[in-house]
Design a protein around this motif. Structure first.
Motif, short mmCIF file in Angstrom:
data_model
loop_
_atom_site.label_atom_id
_atom_site.label_comp_id
_atom_site.label_asym_id
_atom_site.label_seq_id
_atom_site.Cartn_x
_atom_site.Cartn_y
_atom_site.Cartn_z
N THR A 14 -9.80 -1.56 15.41
CA THR A 14 -9.53 -2.92 14.97
C THR A 14 -9.26 -3.88 16.14
OG1 THR A 14 -7.24 -2.21 14.62
CG2 THR A 14 -8.68 -2.26 12.69
N PHE A 29 0.86 -1.18 0.00
CA PHE A 29 0.00 0.00 0.00
C PHE A 29 0.90 1.23 0.00
CE2 PHE A 29 -2.13 -3.52 2.01
CZ PHE A 29 -3.40 -3.50 1.42
N ASP A 51 -3.01 -4.31 10.65
CA ASP A 51 -4.28 -3.64 10.93
C ASP A 51 -4.05 -2.15 10.78
OD1 ASP A 51 -5.25 -6.12 11.60
OD2 ASP A 51 -5.55 -5.68 13.73
N GLU A 66 -1.31 -0.93 -4.14
CA GLU A 66 -2.56 -0.16 -4.11
C GLU A 66 -2.25 1.23 -3.57
OE1 GLU A 66 -7.06 -0.29 -2.17
OE2 GLU A 66 -5.78 -2.07 -1.99
N HIS A 98 -15.15 -5.35 4.99
CA HIS A 98 -16.40 -5.02 4.32
C HIS A 98 -17.51 -5.08 5.35
CE1 HIS A 98 -14.66 -4.77 0.39
NE2 HIS A 98 -13.96 -5.86 0.67
N GLY A 149 -4.26 -6.74 6.56
CA GLY A 149 -4.04 -6.41 5.16
C GLY A 149 -5.26 -6.54 4.26
N ALA A 150 -6.39 -7.00 4.80
CA ALA A 150 -7.61 -7.17 4.00
C ALA A 150 -8.62 -6.11 4.39
CB ALA A 150 -8.20 -8.56 4.22
N ARG A 151 -9.21 -5.47 3.37
CA ARG A 151 -10.18 -4.42 3.66
C ARG A 151 -11.44 -5.01 4.31
NH1 ARG A 151 -11.22 1.07 0.41
NH2 ARG A 151 -12.60 1.96 1.96
N GLY A 189 -11.38 3.97 5.35
CA GLY A 189 -11.30 2.52 5.18
C GLY A 189 -10.59 1.89 6.37
N THR A 190 -10.89 0.61 6.59
CA THR A 190 -10.30 -0.14 7.69
C THR A 190 -9.79 -1.47 7.14
OG1 THR A 190 -11.86 0.86 9.24
CG2 THR A 190 -10.79 -1.17 9.97
N TRP A 191 -8.54 -1.81 7.42
CA TRP A 191 -7.94 -3.06 6.94
C TRP A 191 -7.55 -3.93 8.13
CZ3 TRP A 191 -7.93 1.38 4.27
CH2 TRP A 191 -8.07 1.34 2.86
#
Ligand SMILES: [Zn+2]
Length: 427
Positions: A125, A4, A375, A57, A423, A419-421, A414-416
């Motif tokens: 998180t 990122f 996170d 990204e 949803h 490493g995964a967004r 956004g919140t990851w």
């Protein structure tokens, strides 16, 4: 592996003690993630060649570690903004009736899902969470957290002197706690906290039993409340006239140690803070809650003199927001009223790595350090016209402070998680 690219800020160490080098800022940074863990984090120019094979990204905004909420009550989310009383009366009138409803597992499932999605949309998180006296309230929260891959620590509340319908016994509290620890040990990113509500709702027998549970399970936390309100403190002093102070009551039962987290600590003696520092216990500073219930002003400078670990708690439902950003704005105002100040970089530290340290997870999250779980969140300083105007051409210090004073969940772009967004599910 993926990467990122964007402006990255993290404060893994406390600038109050580590100095300005604690702040890590990369205007054009690269965060490289592999298998959910941070592989590298630094200037793009230094890392780009080394990780040329990783798909990149680009993120517009300020990338910071996900927030750590060091004290919050999920069953109270629907009773936020309940008017009129200070702590003891507020509990009786608004909170205990709401918590009784968690005997119904379907209700607990519904509220847990809503609560965790709210945490994620507010950029949180990891959290240390109060459930209710019902074991099913913990199962509901842990199942929903597992599904979302969140780092949640919680436990069944111990309260054998609680009101009718919200009371366990020393024996049932112990049995439920042991079963929950066995059922959830090592699953996902979950952790357990032995959770006596506070001294007024537990017998001496139950407090002693809580101490033995903490001693028997080296990986669990101890999570409770301490010295929040003058009426509460007077009640405890009357019940334990021989105790040196409120903390000393917990101490007598083996509840003051390196895995102990105490919410509030608004009215503290130097003796108690010195004992907490010596024991390695942590404090969850909950400024919106302390204002809302009229409890008082936490003295950060006093706690710092003793070197006690500090994290930030929203303490919803007495807290007035799940936004850790907004809570930091209130922390600043609390310090101002105490004649001190709170630097915005330090505030970010307390809300991330500081809280992680209090929760005993600072090796896992909080600093975007290599080896930690990836996170992170994306802060959008253009989320409102006023914030955009205030931040235009401003320094990093001023932008960060403006986010804490003017920002809320609208500023979380956004919140990851690893490493995964994330949803968000519809509620
Ligand atoms: Zn609380």
């Amino acid at each position: 592996m993926k990467a990122f690219r964007g402006e990255i800020l993290s404060v893994p160490d406390d600038p109050q003690f580590a100095g300005p080098e604690a702040v890590r800022h990369y205007e054009d940074g690269l965060l490289v993630v592999e298998d959910g863990l941070v592989l590298a984090c630094g200037p793009h120019a230094e890392l780009a060649d080394r990780f040329a094979e990783a798909p990149v990204e680009k993120l517009e905004g300020l990338i910071v570690p996900g927030f750590v909420d060091a004290h919050v009550h999920y069953p109270q989310i629907e009773r936020i903004a309940s008017h009129g009383e200070q702590l003891m009366q507020w509990l009786e009138r608004h909170i205990f009736p709401a918590e009784k409803a968690f005997a119904d597992r379907a209700h607990a499932d519904n509220v847990a899902a809503f609560f965790l999605d709210q945490l994620l949309s507010h950029g949180t998180t990891s959290a240390l969470v109060f459930a209710t006296v019902h074991a099913g309230s913990v199962d509901a929260l842990f199942e929903a957290a597992l599904e979302r891959d969140m780092r949640i620590v919680s436990g069944k509340v111990l309260m054998d002197l609680g009101p009718e319908g919200l009371r366990d016994s020393t024996a049932s509290g112990r049995a439920d706690t042991e079963q929950l620890i066995a059922r959830w040990r090592g699953r996902g990113r979950l952790g357990y906290a032995v959770t006596p509500r506070f001294v007024p709702t537990s017998s001496e027998e139950q407090l002693a039993d809580a101490g033995s549970l903490v001693a028997a399970h080296p990986n669990v936390l101890m999570h409770t409340h301490l010295s929040e309100n003058q009426g509460e403190i007077a009640f405890v002093a009357e019940r334990f006239p021989d105790a040196r102070d409120y903390l000393d009551v917990y101490d007598r039962f083996g509840l003051v140690g390196p895995r102990s987290v105490f919410a509030h600590c608004v009215h503290m003696s130097d003796r108690a803070l010195s004992r907490m520092a010596e024991a390695g216990s942590g404090i969850a500073f909950c400024p919106t809650s302390n204002m809302f219930l009229g409890s008082g002003l936490f003295d950060l400078a006093q706690a710092d003199r003793h070197g006690v670990k500090i994290g930030i708690g929203t303490d919803v439902g007495a807290g007035t927001t799940l936004s850790v950003l907004a809570t930091l704005g209130e922390a600043y105002r609390t310090c101002q009223l105490r004649g001190a100040s709170l630097d915005p970089f330090r505030a970010l530290h307390l809300a991330t790595a500081g809280g992680a340290r209090v929760m005993g997870i600072s090796d896992r999250v909080g600093g975007l350090l290599p080896g930690q779980e990836a996170d992170f969140i994306l802060l959008d300083e253009k989320s409102t016209p006023l914030l955009a105007r205030r931040c235009k051409n401003a320094s990093l210090h001023d932008r960060l402070f403006a986010l804490q004073v003017l920002g809320d969940d609208r500023a979380i772009a956004g919140t990851w998680l690893r490493g995964a967004r994330a949803h968000l599910r519809a509620n």
